[in-house]
Design a protein around this motif. Structure first.
Motif, PDB file in Angstrom:
ATOM      1  N   PHE A 127      16.856  -5.113  38.397  1.00 26.43           N
ATOM      2  CA  PHE A 127      15.707  -4.232  38.599  1.00 26.43           C
ATOM      3  C   PHE A 127      14.739  -4.836  39.609  1.00 26.43           C
ATOM      4  O   PHE A 127      14.205  -4.129  40.472  1.00 26.43           O
ATOM      5  N   LEU A 128      14.524  -6.134  39.524  1.00 28.43           N
ATOM      6  CA  LEU A 128      13.582  -6.794  40.432  1.00 28.43           C
ATOM      7  C   LEU A 128      14.073  -6.777  41.868  1.00 28.43           C
ATOM      8  O   LEU A 128      13.308  -6.525  42.793  1.00 28.43           O
ATOM      9  N   THR A 129      15.354  -7.044  42.056  1.00 27.43           N
ATOM     10  CA  THR A 129      15.894  -7.093  43.419  1.00 27.43           C
ATOM     11  C   THR A 129      16.198  -5.704  43.968  1.00 27.43           C
ATOM     12  O   THR A 129      15.892  -5.402  45.123  1.00 27.43           O
ATOM     13  N   GLY A 130      16.809  -4.857  43.134  1.00 26.57           N
ATOM     14  CA  GLY A 130      17.247  -3.553  43.625  1.00 26.57           C
ATOM     15  C   GLY A 130      16.151  -2.523  43.708  1.00 26.57           C
ATOM     16  O   GLY A 130      16.178  -1.653  44.590  1.00 26.57           O
ATOM     17  N   TYR A 131      15.152  -2.602  42.810  1.00 26.33           N
ATOM     18  CA  TYR A 131      14.119  -1.564  42.797  1.00 26.33           C
ATOM     19  C   TYR A 131      12.777  -2.068  43.316  1.00 26.33           C
ATOM     20  O   TYR A 131      12.200  -1.484  44.239  1.00 26.33           O
ATOM     21  N   VAL A 132      12.282  -3.156  42.725  1.00 21.70           N
ATOM     22  CA  VAL A 132      10.966  -3.655  43.144  1.00 21.70           C
ATOM     23  C   VAL A 132      11.015  -4.179  44.579  1.00 21.70           C
ATOM     24  O   VAL A 132      10.170  -3.829  45.417  1.00 21.70           O
ATOM     25  N   TYR A 133      11.995  -5.023  44.870  1.00 18.70           N
ATOM     26  CA  TYR A 133      12.073  -5.676  46.184  1.00 18.70           C
ATOM     27  C   TYR A 133      12.527  -4.718  47.281  1.00 18.70           C
ATOM     28  O   TYR A 133      11.880  -4.613  48.332  1.00 18.70           O
ATOM     29  N   LEU A 134      13.620  -3.994  47.042  1.00 14.26           N
ATOM     30  CA  LEU A 134      14.183  -3.145  48.099  1.00 14.26           C
ATOM     31  C   LEU A 134      13.492  -1.788  48.191  1.00 14.26           C
ATOM     32  O   LEU A 134      13.107  -1.356  49.276  1.00 14.26           O
ATOM     33  N   THR A 135      13.327  -1.110  47.061  1.00 10.02           N
ATOM     34  CA  THR A 135      12.833   0.268  47.085  1.00 10.02           C
ATOM     35  C   THR A 135      11.310   0.347  47.163  1.00 10.02           C
ATOM     36  O   THR A 135      10.767   1.101  47.984  1.00 10.02           O
ATOM     37  N   CYS A 136      10.621  -0.422  46.342  1.00  8.13           N
ATOM     38  CA  CYS A 136       9.163  -0.293  46.257  1.00  8.13           C
ATOM     39  C   CYS A 136       8.432  -1.088  47.338  1.00  8.13           C
ATOM     40  O   CYS A 136       7.520  -0.573  47.987  1.00  8.13           O
ATOM     41  N   LEU A 137       8.810  -2.339  47.516  1.00 10.39           N
ATOM     42  CA  LEU A 137       8.116  -3.195  48.480  1.00 10.39           C
ATOM     43  C   LEU A 137       8.822  -3.272  49.832  1.00 10.39           C
ATOM     44  O   LEU A 137       8.349  -3.985  50.734  1.00 10.39           O
ATOM     45  N   LYS A 138       9.945  -2.568  49.975  1.00 11.54           N
ATOM     46  CA  LYS A 138      10.635  -2.409  51.266  1.00 11.54           C
ATOM     47  C   LYS A 138      10.984  -3.746  51.936  1.00 11.54           C
ATOM     48  O   LYS A 138      10.961  -3.850  53.166  1.00 11.54           O
ATOM     49  N   LYS A 139      11.229  -4.760  51.142  1.00 11.35           N
ATOM     50  CA  LYS A 139      11.604  -6.088  51.648  1.00 11.35           C
ATOM     51  C   LYS A 139      10.517  -6.738  52.507  1.00 11.35           C
ATOM     52  O   LYS A 139      10.790  -7.692  53.227  1.00 11.35           O
ATOM     53  N   VAL A 140       9.302  -6.197  52.438  1.00  9.15           N
ATOM     54  CA  VAL A 140       8.191  -6.788  53.197  1.00  9.15           C
ATOM     55  C   VAL A 140       7.780  -8.120  52.575  1.00  9.15           C
ATOM     56  O   VAL A 140       7.465  -9.087  53.285  1.00  9.15           O
ATOM     57  N   ILE A 141       7.771  -8.165  51.251  1.00  8.87           N
ATOM     58  CA  ILE A 141       7.444  -9.391  50.519  1.00  8.87           C
ATOM     59  C   ILE A 141       8.739 -10.155  50.262  1.00  8.87           C
ATOM     60  O   ILE A 141       9.698  -9.576  49.759  1.00  8.87           O
ATOM     61  N   ILE A 146       8.588 -12.618  44.537  1.00 10.05           N
ATOM     62  CA  ILE A 146       8.692 -11.653  43.452  1.00 10.05           C
ATOM     63  C   ILE A 146       9.257 -12.316  42.199  1.00 10.05           C
ATOM     64  O   ILE A 146       8.761 -12.098  41.089  1.00 10.05           O
ATOM     65  N   LEU A 147      10.267 -13.141  42.375  1.00  7.54           N
ATOM     66  CA  LEU A 147      10.944 -13.760  41.236  1.00  7.54           C
ATOM     67  C   LEU A 147      10.163 -14.926  40.652  1.00  7.54           C
ATOM     68  O   LEU A 147       9.988 -15.025  39.435  1.00  7.54           O
ATOM     69  N   PHE A 148       9.681 -15.819  41.493  1.00  6.14           N
ATOM     70  CA  PHE A 148       9.050 -17.050  41.014  1.00  6.14           C
ATOM     71  C   PHE A 148       7.803 -16.810  40.161  1.00  6.14           C
ATOM     72  O   PHE A 148       7.642 -17.447  39.112  1.00  6.14           O
ATOM     73  N   ASN A 243       8.449   5.190  37.254  1.00  5.99           N
ATOM     74  CA  ASN A 243       7.721   6.245  37.964  1.00  5.99           C
ATOM     75  C   ASN A 243       6.418   5.726  38.553  1.00  5.99           C
ATOM     76  O   ASN A 243       5.999   6.135  39.639  1.00  5.99           O
ATOM     77  N   GLY A 244       5.747   4.814  37.836  1.00  7.24           N
ATOM     78  CA  GLY A 244       4.514   4.229  38.354  1.00  7.24           C
ATOM     79  C   GLY A 244       4.742   3.424  39.614  1.00  7.24           C
ATOM     80  O   GLY A 244       3.980   3.527  40.585  1.00  7.24           O
ATOM     81  N   LEU A 245       5.802   2.617  39.629  1.00 10.32           N
ATOM     82  CA  LEU A 245       6.127   1.840  40.824  1.00 10.32           C
ATOM     83  C   LEU A 245       6.506   2.744  41.992  1.00 10.32           C
ATOM     84  O   LEU A 245       6.139   2.481  43.147  1.00 10.32           O
ATOM     85  N   HIS A 246       7.241   3.804  41.694  1.00 15.58           N
ATOM     86  CA  HIS A 246       7.622   4.751  42.745  1.00 15.58           C
ATOM     87  C   HIS A 246       6.389   5.417  43.347  1.00 15.58           C
ATOM     88  O   HIS A 246       6.307   5.606  44.568  1.00 15.58           O
ATOM     89  N   MET A 247       5.404   5.747  42.524  1.00 16.14           N
ATOM     90  CA  MET A 247       4.177   6.377  43.007  1.00 16.14           C
ATOM     91  C   MET A 247       3.380   5.410  43.876  1.00 16.14           C
ATOM     92  O   MET A 247       2.863   5.787  44.934  1.00 16.14           O
ATOM     93  N   ILE A 248       3.283   4.153  43.432  1.00 19.77           N
ATOM     94  CA  ILE A 248       2.547   3.152  44.206  1.00 19.77           C
ATOM     95  C   ILE A 248       3.214   2.919  45.563  1.00 19.77           C
ATOM     96  O   ILE A 248       2.544   2.756  46.585  1.00 19.77           O
ATOM     97  N   ALA A 249       4.543   2.922  45.589  1.00 23.15           N
ATOM     98  CA  ALA A 249       5.271   2.700  46.845  1.00 23.15           C
ATOM     99  C   ALA A 249       4.990   3.793  47.862  1.00 23.15           C
ATOM    100  O   ALA A 249       5.040   3.551  49.076  1.00 23.15           O
ATOM    101  N   THR A 255      -0.148  -3.488  51.841  1.00 23.71           N
ATOM    102  CA  THR A 255       1.019  -4.173  51.286  1.00 23.71           C
ATOM    103  C   THR A 255       0.626  -5.177  50.216  1.00 23.71           C
ATOM    104  O   THR A 255       1.295  -5.306  49.187  1.00 23.71           O
ATOM    105  N   GLU A 256      -0.482  -5.881  50.432  1.00 23.43           N
ATOM    106  CA  GLU A 256      -0.935  -6.861  49.451  1.00 23.43           C
ATOM    107  C   GLU A 256      -1.311  -6.198  48.132  1.00 23.43           C
ATOM    108  O   GLU A 256      -1.007  -6.713  47.054  1.00 23.43           O
ATOM    109  N   THR A 257      -1.959  -5.028  48.213  1.00 27.66           N
ATOM    110  CA  THR A 257      -2.346  -4.319  46.997  1.00 27.66           C
ATOM    111  C   THR A 257      -1.125  -3.768  46.277  1.00 27.66           C
ATOM    112  O   THR A 257      -1.033  -3.833  45.044  1.00 27.66           O
TER     113      THR A 257
END
Length: 312
Positions: A127-141, A146-148, A243-249, A255-257
């Motif tokens: 979930f962290l790599t496939g959704y948060v990192y790739l989909t929500c944060l667009k690999k910018v961070i 994200i993991l540490f 859904n909340g992460l998708h809305m924020i994305a 990007t920082e926020t």
């Protein structure tokens, strides 16, 4: 009071569904798509296979060689080590479910089960790599940022509860806490495979119901709270994480926020995950330790992200 609260919420959601069908149906469809296309293929195989593994009673043998490391590093028994490993691998709410299943089978004490609930039920690496990192944060961070923070926050919470809350009594496995009422190996391979499969589908149906309800609640917030700001995004994400992460994305926030909000919400998991965790947990295991741990985890994650924002 609980009955009154649940009845009130049910009436509100029912009225919203009847009066705003154009908003309720797409929200319900989105929630069911999330359940069917993401959670179902991700969690169901793990639930069935871990259920079979626990009923074969070979789990202790798998983690027995690491018993000394588990005891001194994490304060866990071999069965507790398995619950931790499976929970971290599979994500919400598998850590709570496996812990409760092991307690129900008499392989974990109540104390160790409560202790495990504080740090074994988190978002999965997938979930962290496939959704948060790739989909929500667009690999910018970078992925390490994200993991540490989440790993460090979880380890800190584990140490806090181990030293402050559970240090007075040794956390060790017991031979029998509850009577074992599961189908035994002697009953036949087919029997306990069937039990594991039915248990898996029952658990997934329960999770799907909670996702549906919180998807409707999120749609109701959108309908009646036209304000679109930080409080709205955090409130929506605190109810249902994905859904909340998708809305924020999809917002025009910096990007920082987005990074800060996404990490804080992921650390907490959302009220939907809390309800899912309660639904798969044994009644003897109180939810207060889990909720307290999640609040501490969220606070530590927020502080770490605020510090990392300056470095990034």
């Amino acid at each position: 009071m609980k009955k009154i609260l649940f009845a009130f919420v049910s009436v509100i959601l029912l009225l919203f569904t009847l009066l705003h069908t154009d908003s309720a149906i797409p929200a319900a469809r989105a929630g069911m798509n999330l359940w069917l296309n993401t959670l179902f293929p991700t969690l169901l195989p793990f639930i069935i296979l871990t259920g079979i593994l626990m009923r074969t009673e070979l789990m202790e043998s798998l983690f027995y060689p690491a018993r000394i490391l588990l005891k001194y590093l994490f304060g866990l028994s071999p069965c507790g080590g398995y619950a931790l490993f499976a929970g971290l691998l599979c994500g919400y709410p598998m850590g709570a479910k496996i812990t409760s299943d092991l307690y129900r089978q008499g392989k974990l004490s109540l104390r160790e089960s409560c202790y495990l609930m504080t740090f074994s039920n988190n978002a999965s690496p997938a979930f962290l790599t496939g959704y948060v990192y790739l989909t929500c944060l667009k690999k910018v961070i970078p992925l390490k940022y994200i993991l540490f923070p989440l790993i460090i926050a979880d380890i800190t919470v584990m140490l806090f509860f181990r030293i402050i809350i559970f240090h007075r009594k040794t956390i060790m496995p017991v031979s029998c806490v509850l009577p074992k009422k599961e189908t035994s190996f002697a009953s036949g391979f087919d029997a306990f495979v069937d039990v594991s499969i039915m248990n898996g589908f029952e658990t997934m149906a329960r999770l799907g119901g909670y996702i549906l309800l919180f998807s409707l609640a999120g749609a109701m917030l959108k309908e009646y709270l036209p304000y679109r700001g930080s409080i709205f995004y955090l409130l929506t994400g605190s109810m249902e994480l994905t859904n909340g992460l998708h809305m924020i994305a999809g917002t025009d926030l910096s990007t920082e926020t987005k990074y800060l909000y996404s990490m804080v919400l992921t650390s907490f998991g959302g009220l939907c995950v809390v309800c899912q965790t309660r639904s798969v947990s044994h009644p003897h295991i109180p939810l207060k330790y889990y909720l307290c741990a999640k609040c501490i985890n969220t606070g530590i994650t927020a502080l770490l992200i605020l510090f990392l924002r300056k470095i990034i």
